[in-house]
Scaffold this motif. Structure first.
Motif, PDB file in Angstrom:
ATOM      1  N   UNK A  87      10.293   0.196  36.505  1.00  0.00           N
ATOM      2  CA  UNK A  87       9.419  -0.838  35.959  1.00  0.00           C
ATOM      3  C   UNK A  87      10.241  -1.996  35.384  1.00  0.00           C
ATOM      4  N   UNK A  88       9.888  -3.220  35.809  1.00  0.00           N
ATOM      5  CA  UNK A  88      10.624  -4.417  35.407  1.00  0.00           C
ATOM      6  C   UNK A  88       9.691  -5.402  34.708  1.00  0.00           C
ATOM      7  N   UNK A 132       3.627   2.311  32.292  1.00  0.00           N
ATOM      8  CA  UNK A 132       3.319   0.932  31.930  1.00  0.00           C
ATOM      9  C   UNK A 132       3.988   0.583  30.603  1.00  0.00           C
ATOM     10  N   UNK A 133       3.850  -0.674  30.212  1.00  0.00           N
ATOM     11  CA  UNK A 133       4.517  -1.158  29.005  1.00  0.00           C
ATOM     12  C   UNK A 133       4.060  -0.430  27.753  1.00  0.00           C
ATOM     13  N   UNK A 134       2.756  -0.219  27.625  1.00  0.00           N
ATOM     14  CA  UNK A 134       2.267   0.422  26.406  1.00  0.00           C
ATOM     15  C   UNK A 134       2.748   1.869  26.288  1.00  0.00           C
ATOM     16  N   UNK A 135       2.813   2.570  27.408  1.00  0.00           N
ATOM     17  CA  UNK A 135       3.313   3.946  27.375  1.00  0.00           C
ATOM     18  C   UNK A 135       4.793   3.962  27.019  1.00  0.00           C
ATOM     19  N   UNK A 136       5.545   3.022  27.597  1.00  0.00           N
ATOM     20  CA  UNK A 136       6.969   2.938  27.282  1.00  0.00           C
ATOM     21  C   UNK A 136       7.186   2.631  25.809  1.00  0.00           C
ATOM     22  N   UNK A 148      11.884   4.028  33.730  1.00  0.00           N
ATOM     23  CA  UNK A 148      11.714   4.701  35.014  1.00  0.00           C
ATOM     24  C   UNK A 148      10.636   5.768  34.845  1.00  0.00           C
ATOM     25  N   UNK A 149       9.623   5.703  35.692  1.00  0.00           N
ATOM     26  CA  UNK A 149       8.502   6.656  35.661  1.00  0.00           C
ATOM     27  C   UNK A 149       7.790   6.657  34.311  1.00  0.00           C
ATOM     28  N   UNK A 203       6.744  -6.171  37.552  1.00  0.00           N
ATOM     29  CA  UNK A 203       7.006  -5.691  38.911  1.00  0.00           C
ATOM     30  C   UNK A 203       7.442  -4.230  38.847  1.00  0.00           C
ATOM     31  N   UNK A 204       6.988  -3.465  39.824  1.00  0.00           N
ATOM     32  CA  UNK A 204       7.442  -2.088  39.951  1.00  0.00           C
ATOM     33  C   UNK A 204       8.179  -1.938  41.274  1.00  0.00           C
TER      34      UNK A 204
END
Length: 425
Positions: A185-186, A259-263, A255-256, A219-220
């Motif tokens: 994830x970028x 999304x942003x909120x989960x990260x 990685x895996x 982007x993924x």
């Protein structure tokens, strides 16, 4: 793999008329490419049995596998299953396991199940059935005379998980191989620029494959390897992922991670931190996305939506001088909002968003001008966004992109937490 060619038929008058965008075809096409399955044709057909049969005949005249989406609903015009079963000379019969799943789905939502939902549990004789934990329409596959028809539901949130979890193993079952993927994830780089950076790697990487997926504001990149077993697939992907990290690692946020909120929530948990949000133009979007993540209650203190200047003063302690001198849409106000919500909550990190999401300029500030601030003992920052989309109707996009930047700043601030060092005091 014995499969040589595949074809996609997306069923639905609403797609044919342009009422909804056909994202299913793009998703399936990319996944088929990752599987090494060739595809030459895609078709969209309305909810009409005669024209669907004609499309099937044409598709099977040139392809081994036909994948359909849509037409598996409970209403009278959902006739995909009936038409395709008839094409293969199969009768439909009630699948009790599918029916029980549909009943349990309605029970979980605490709503009565309409009688016509039973239609969705009628499956072609001898079909392989794909469960649907995200909806009421199970999918299925019919294999006959070296031809395969795979039927999937139309809603993307149901179709994509079914394809990933059930269709991919089904397509690989006779290959003696497994397919594994990692999603990188970028954020902060556009798809075209990222693709330019990775172009050579993408061209030469046939197995593993490297495929970019554009998402809203980020982007993924999916790296997929087909191998004899999972261990070999991981070994094959490792150097490719390492090369991607070396090329564009500054924009890689996980990685895996989904999304942003989960990260962001995961990072807060890892660091043992708590956060709070203060929002104006995003109207609670940041806190909503954070609380969408399971377990966010352990790291998220509160979200304050201060739309008016008065509430910015009363709840967050934004100075009257700041609002008068610089206006509500300013880096100064954003910084004071972030500091104020951190003080109010007693959390470790405060994040604030203030801006003009449109549709008209306000206080002399143009539509799309947004300030996002983060406040902590070890890091303070205000980021300016100018989301000039030249379309006054894109208010929702501005709000979403601003919330993404806020989540990214929260993630990076948590990541930089120095622990119990002097810098954290």
């Amino acid at each position: 793999m014995t499969t040589k060619t595949a074809e996609i038929i997306c069923i639905g008058t609403e797609i044919l008329m342009g009422d909804i965008v056909n994202t299913n075809a793009a998703y399936i096409a990319k996944e088929l490419t990752n599987l090494g399955i060739t595809m030459y044709h895609q078709t969209v057909v309305g909810d009409n049995p005669k024209r669907l049969k004609e499309s099937l005949e044409l598709a099977f005249s040139r392809s081994d596998v036909v994948i359909t989406t849509g037409g598996l609903g409970p209403t009278y015009d959902d006739l995909s299953k009936e038409t395709i079963a008839a094409y293969f000379g199969r009768k439909l019969k009630m699948d009790e396991e599918s029916l029980q799943s549909i009943v349990e789905y309605h029970q979980k939502l605490d709503i009565p199940m309409p009688e016509n939902n039973k239609k969705q549990a009628m499956m072609p004789e001898g079909a392989t059935i794909f469960p649907n934990p995200n909806g009421t329409a199970p999918g299925c596959a019919i294999e006959q005379d070296e031809k395969t028809a795979i039927m999937l539901p139309g809603p993307p949130r149901e179709m994509a998980p079914m394809f990933d979890h059930f269709v991919v193993p089904f397509l690989l079952k006779n290959s003696g191989k497994v397919l594994l993927s990692h999603n990188l994830h970028f954020y902060g780089i556009g798809e075209s620029l990222l693709e330019t950076k990775l172009h050579e790697l993408m061209e030469k990487s046939l197995n593993p494959t490297v495929a970019p997926y554009a998402k809203t504001g980020e982007v993924m990149v999916r790296v997929s390897a087909m191998a004899r077993d999972a261990e070999e697939a991981e070994r094959m992907m490792e150097p490719v992922i390492r090369q991607i990290e070396e090329t564009a690692g500054e924009f890689l946020y996980g990685i895996d991670v989904g999304d942003l909120q989960t990260a962001a929530v995961r990072m807060l948990k890892t660091k043992g931190l708590e956060a709070a949000t203060a929002e104006s133009c995003t109207g609670g979007y940041v806190s909503k996305r954070l609380t969408d993540v399971n377990g966010s209650s352990s790291v998220f203190q509160c979200g304050v939506c201060t739309y008016s200047n008065e509430m910015k003063r009363q709840l967050l302690g934004v100075k009257e001088f700041t609002l008068q001198q610089y206006s509500a849409v300013s880096p100064q106000t954003a910084a004071e909002m972030a500091a104020g919500v951190r003080k109010l909550s007693g959390g470790d990190i405060g994040v604030a968003v203030t801006g003009n999401a449109g549709p008209e300029p306000s206080e002399g500030k143009p539509v799309g001008l947004v300030y996002i601030a983060v406040d902590s003992d070890w890091h303070k920052e205000v980021f300016e966004m100018n989301i000039d989309r030249r379309d006054e109707n894109l208010r929702e996009l501005i709000r979403y992109l601003a919330s993404s930047r806020a989540l990214y700043l929260l993630l990076k601030t948590a990541e930089e937490y120095p622990g119990n060092s002097e810098a954290a005091k």
